[in-house]
Each structure stands twice: as C-alpha cells, then as structure tokens.
Write an enzyme that holds these catalytic residues in place. Structure first.
Site, PDB file in Angstrom:
ATOM      1  N   HIS A   1       0.847  -1.197   0.000  1.00 47.83           N
ATOM      2  CA  HIS A   1       0.000   0.000   0.000  1.00 47.83           C
ATOM      3  C   HIS A   1       0.882   1.246   0.000  1.00 47.83           C
ATOM      4  O   HIS A   1       1.888   1.305   0.716  1.00 47.83           O
ATOM      5  CB  HIS A   1      -0.889  -0.002   1.254  1.00 47.83           C
ATOM      6  CG  HIS A   1      -1.650   1.265   1.474  1.00 47.83           C
ATOM      7  ND1 HIS A   1      -1.337   2.159   2.485  1.00 47.83           N
ATOM      8  CD2 HIS A   1      -2.711   1.804   0.822  1.00 47.83           C
ATOM      9  CE1 HIS A   1      -2.181   3.168   2.451  1.00 47.83           C
ATOM     10  NE2 HIS A   1      -3.015   2.981   1.452  1.00 47.83           N
TER      11      HIS A   1
ATOM     12  N   HIS B   1       1.377  11.136  -2.078  1.00 45.66           N
ATOM     13  CA  HIS B   1       0.174  10.812  -1.319  1.00 45.66           C
ATOM     14  C   HIS B   1      -0.692  12.061  -1.274  1.00 45.66           C
ATOM     15  O   HIS B   1      -0.339  13.056  -0.638  1.00 45.66           O
ATOM     16  CB  HIS B   1       0.548  10.358   0.095  1.00 45.66           C
ATOM     17  CG  HIS B   1      -0.600   9.768   0.844  1.00 45.66           C
ATOM     18  ND1 HIS B   1      -0.672   9.753   2.220  1.00 45.66           N
ATOM     19  CD2 HIS B   1      -1.730   9.167   0.414  1.00 45.66           C
ATOM     20  CE1 HIS B   1      -1.796   9.169   2.593  1.00 45.66           C
ATOM     21  NE2 HIS B   1      -2.443   8.805   1.515  1.00 45.66           N
TER      22      HIS B   1
END
EC number: 3.1.4.11
Length: 578
Positions: free
Chosen positions: A127, A173
């Site tokens: 992830h 992100h």
C-alpha cells in the site's frame, strides 16, 4: 540502562558466571545419529539418505543428494578442498541439521500450481508503495519500491498526480505533505527490479488523478519504459483473469477505466461493475473537496482530445477497478460478463464481512478484492491480514515500511510457495461444499490435523546482534513463544521456560496444536529475553505457513522487527504432523 554486545562481552568474567559453552546436540539428534549409523562413529551417504527419507520425510532424495550434503559440510567445517572423506561424524551431522541453507523449515522452491486464474491466489501486495515513512509528510521515493520488489512483493501502488504546471506526472500521497517523486523514476526502478525475486507478474495499481492528456502521457511512459514487459489484455475486457504462469515476466496494469473509454458500456453498467473508480472512491469517506475537484476536472475535459487519449490509456488496463459507491451488496454482485478488482478500506471490508460474508467469498472466487489500511493509520501501521485472507481477499495491501506482528504475518504467508509472491488459495475457498455452501471462517469446525512442535535450542545471539537491547547487568534469560494464528478456533500462543544466563539456550520442550483449518494457519515463533521488572527484550521472530512445514528436525532462521534476517540467529526445532 542498555549497552551494546561488545560491552556485554567485556563483563563475562564478572561474578554473573555467564554460561558460554557451545551447545551440545540434543538427545534426539544423538539418538538419530546412533540409530542410522548402527552405533558407529561416522554416517555414510547411504545412511544419511535413509535418515532424510524416514525422519525428514524427504521421499525424493537420492544418495547423490546426501553425498553433496556431506561434501558441503566437510568443506565448511574441516576446510577440505578436495572431497576425501565421504562420511559425517556426530558434530558434522549436528552442523548439517543446524544449517538453514541445507535444512530449511519450508520448501524454498515454487511448488504450487501456477496455471489457475489470478483470483485463485493470495498476492503479496503493498500500500502506498512509494512512501519511505508515515502517511503525512514522509518522502516519496523509488527506494521503497525497489525494497518491496526485492522482498518478493508482486502488487505495487502508485498515486499519480499532475505537477503544478499540469504538464508532467508526479507520484505522491494526495491531501498530505509528502515530497513527490517523478513517475518516470518510479517506472524505471520498477522495470529494473521487477523480477529480482520472482518471475511471476507485477501488478501495478494506479490511483489516477490525471487529465486525459496526462493519462495518455502516462501510457506512453509505460510503453516506452516497460516495452514488451507490459501486458496488453484482449480487446473488450477479460472473461477470466490469466494465470501467473501466463503472465510470467509481465507487468499488469490495474486502475479505473478512463471516462468515456470503450470499456464503459461493459464495465460501467453499475458502479459495482467497474465504473470509474480508484481506491479513494471505493470508500464513502471521501472528502467533499476531493469529490468536487474530481467533478471539476471531468467537466473541464476536452472531449475531442479525450476520445483519442483514452484509447491509448485504456488499452493498457488489464484489471479494471470497481467501487462500492452504490452499496456493498451491489458492489459484490457477480458480473458474469467480465472480471474486475474491488478496493475497500479496512473498515468497509469489516462491514462487508459482517453483513455479506458469503457474498464476499463468492466474489473472490472470480474477481480480485483489495483491502487497504484506514486513513487514521498515519504512522503506517497495519491491520491483521487474516481478516482479509479468511474471506478470500487476494490483495491485502500493507504498509511495507511499517513493522509489528501484523507485518510479520504478512512476511510469513509469502515465505510460502518459494517466496514467489503468489500463494494458492485452498480449494475449499474456491469451490462450494457438497451442500452448495461456501467456506464460513466463523463456523466451528472439527479438528483436521495436529501439529507437534519441539523447540530444542537456539544460537547466534552472541554474533548476530551488533548492538543489543539486552539488560546491562543481567545475562540473557531467553524464552520462546510458539503459537498459531489463523481462523478463530486455531489461534493460540504457548511459551517455553526461561533458560537462565546463556547465549545458547537449550529448552527441549514440545507443544501440540490442534488445527481446524491448517491450510490457512501460520506458525508464529518469537524469542524474548526475560527482563523483570522492565519489558522483556525482543530477540527475534519468524512466521511460517503450517501447510508448508517440512517434517523432521529443522533449522529455523529468525528475523528482526522489520523482517530483516538476523545473521546467524537460528533455532533448532522439530515438526511432526499427526
């Protein structure tokens, strides 16, 4: 107060009287040696072969294999460059059993069927694969991608965003303060290291925040960099996923089909069937700002341009992603017209299993299910992976830069099948039983198998720890925790006695574990140094798939908190199934 191993060794002459004797072989080892040598002082290749077949259950071993073992041990222990001696003495035999290169606890080669569709496998999945630390402000880099691939991870995630001038692509992100890395750098590193640890396919999960022209640019980058590595699916989408064997040395793209793509009519009949959705939109925790921005971008697209761009980009997508926007039950509906990936945050997945457990397992018999950590895990912690595996979720996505028991389990699961990154799901998860029912992980099941584990001894802490957290004035008092993690009825932990004041602890204790679903069980092993009244010091760990354990007396290497090998730190154990 703590100090390093060097300062500890300087205190060996103190009144503590630390026991530093080199460990003698356990009685079971001596007994086996005497039995198979018929009381003689040396073991021949024929006798070693018999031991390997009858005690170690290595039924396919040949005398020639035993000869190679003898040659290797003789050369290493006696520095004999020419193979002159064709036998092992007791110490040689003991050295062989303690060698994790020659006597490892699980099979080091790929041995499972690799010709089934991708949905039949648990897949080693990362992830936010580009993050070096926490989820808020850690640096984005290609280094974590390289580390993951070298560990055997097969599914990576990249979050693609436009740069400030909207003419290039960055990986970062979103909605955080993570310094970005260029997409091109990530792609080049993936190409270079993709098949370092495994020949089986790398799945590149793209969280796409790009305009159509940048989607086309991303597609050109991937085609130019990956070249013939990139897999192009059949036009019109797949009825069934290809197998890992079919996709050897290929990079497979998984993302949302672009708006207006040729897949739209087929895959977007409902949100459950793959309507434009990234992992972010597979969760109803989206912020209003995020939803608004996505809508504004879509409304601002130039349709004439996008008609050309989506042809290039969508042609790369092998695994279209779906979402749960219109509800979990609809998202889990089986679409007989094609296959897809559904991504759920861990809380939504928990809700899905509580409400629609049967539907979840049925869905994963054909499609891919990806679970990823909740947003509050800003420190890159992880959830218990068994929550996903028990319901057939193939892609249990983990923060590989974290550490802790959950990550140890992940490492343990994917030590299976030769560490290739794909572990075949048990048949009972892929097929209904005689009554037409699917597997129910919450059901009370009968005992299927009993595992006996004997912990003999350990060694290597005196050389394996360059720096240690062992207590300054107290000698090591090692003990081992041994247990099972798996379905609810199989979970248990036990521990040995504390072995006082020694670097080479000798426990010689046996434990028995009754298992209802051994196919999904992991053997957990942890060593600690008893440190009353403070917290006990961590001294090594490993997890091993129960279904892969090799019977007999085995050498078990240990790892640190982050899953890195502790050089020389090894346990001698015995495994036996009833």
């Amino acid at each position: 107060m703590k100090r390093d191993m060097g300062s500890y060794k300087m205190g060996l002459c103190c009144s503590d009287k630390l026991r530093m004797n080199r460990g003698a072989p356990p009685q079971d080892v001596v007994t086996a040696f005497v039995e198979y040598t018929e009381g003689r002082s040396h073991m021949t290749a024929e006798q070693l072969c018999r031991f390997l077949v009858e005690v170690q259950d290595e039924t396919e071993v040949l005398v020639s294999d035993a000869e190679k073992i003898i040659e290797r041990i003789t050369c290493e222990r006696h520095h004999i460059t020419k193979f002159l001696r064709h036998t092992l003495n007791l110490d040689d035999f003991f050295s062989f059993l303690f060698s994790d290169d020659l006597n490892h606890p699980i099979d080091s080669k790929v041995h499972q069927d690799m010709a089934s569709p991708l949905s039949h496998y648990f897949i080693y999945t990362s992830h936010n694969s580009y993050l070096t630390g926490n989820q808020i402000n850690s640096e984005c880099s290609d280094v974590p991608l390289i580390k993951a691939l070298k560990r055997g991870v097969r599914a990576l995630e990249l979050d693609m965003w436009p740069n400030s001038t909207k003419d290039d692509i960055l990986v970062l992100h979103g909605w955080a303060w993570t310094p970005p890395v260029e997409l091109v750098k990530c792609l080049r590193s993936i190409k270079e290291h993709a098949f370092y640890a495994s020949a089986y396919p790398v799945i590149l999960t793209l969280e796409d925040h790009l305009t159509p022209d940048l989607q086309a640019k991303a597609a050109e980058m991937m085609k130019e960099i990956f070249m013939d590595m990139v897999y192009f699916p059949e036009a019109g989408g797949l009825k069934e996923f290809p197998s890992p064997e079919d996709l050897k040395y290929k990079i497979v793209i998984s993302t949302k089909p672009p708006k207006g793509s040729l897949r739209k009519d087929k895959d977007s009949e409902s949100d459950a069937s793959g309507k434009a959705s990234s992992d972010v939109s597979a969760d109803d925790e989206k912020t209003e700002e995020e939803t608004s921005e996505a809508k504004n971008e879509e409304d601002g697209f130039d349709q004439e341009s996008s008609n050309l761009d989506f042809l290039t980009y969508s042609r790369l997508i092998t695994i279209p992603s779906g979402n749960a926007k219109n509800g979990l039950k609809e998202a889990l509906t089986i679409d007989n017209g094609g296959v897809r990936r559904l991504s759920l945050r861990e809380q939504k997945f928990k809700k899905a299993t509580e409400m629609y457990g049967t539907e979840v397992i049925k869905f994963t018999q054909k499609n891919l299910l990806r679970i990823y950590p909740k947003a509050t895990r800003v420190n890159s912690s992880n959830y218990r992976p068994y929550n996903g595996w028990m319901y057939g979720a193939q892609m249990v996505a983990f923060n590989m830069q974290g550490y802790g028991r959950a990550l140890w389990m992940m490492h343990g699961m994917f030590r299976g099948n030769g560490g290739c990154g794909y572990v075949k799901k048990p048949d009972f998860m892929m097929n209904n039983n005689l009554s037409g029912e699917v597997f129910n992980p919450k059901a009370k099941l009968p005992i299927k198998k009993t595992l006996k584990v004997k912990v003999y001894m350990g060694k290597g802490w005196d050389s394996g720890f360059q720096r240690t957290c062992f207590n300054t004035w107290s000698s090591p008092n090692f003990y081992t925790r041994v247990g099972i993690t798996g379905v609810r009825g199989d979970k248990v932990m036990k521990k040995t006695k504390k072995e006082q004041k020694t670097w080479e602890p000798f426990w010689n204790e046996e434990f028995e574990f009754q298992l209802t679903v051994p196919e999904l069980a992991l053997l957990r092993i942890e060593v600690h140094d008893y440190n009353m009244p403070e917290k006990d010091d961590f001294s090594g760990q490993t997890c091993l798939p129960v279904s892969e354990l090799r019977q007999g007396i085995r050498s078990v290497p240990l790892y640190d908190r982050k899953g890195e090998r502790l050089v020389s730190v090894t346990l001698l154990m015995r495994f036996h199934f009833l």
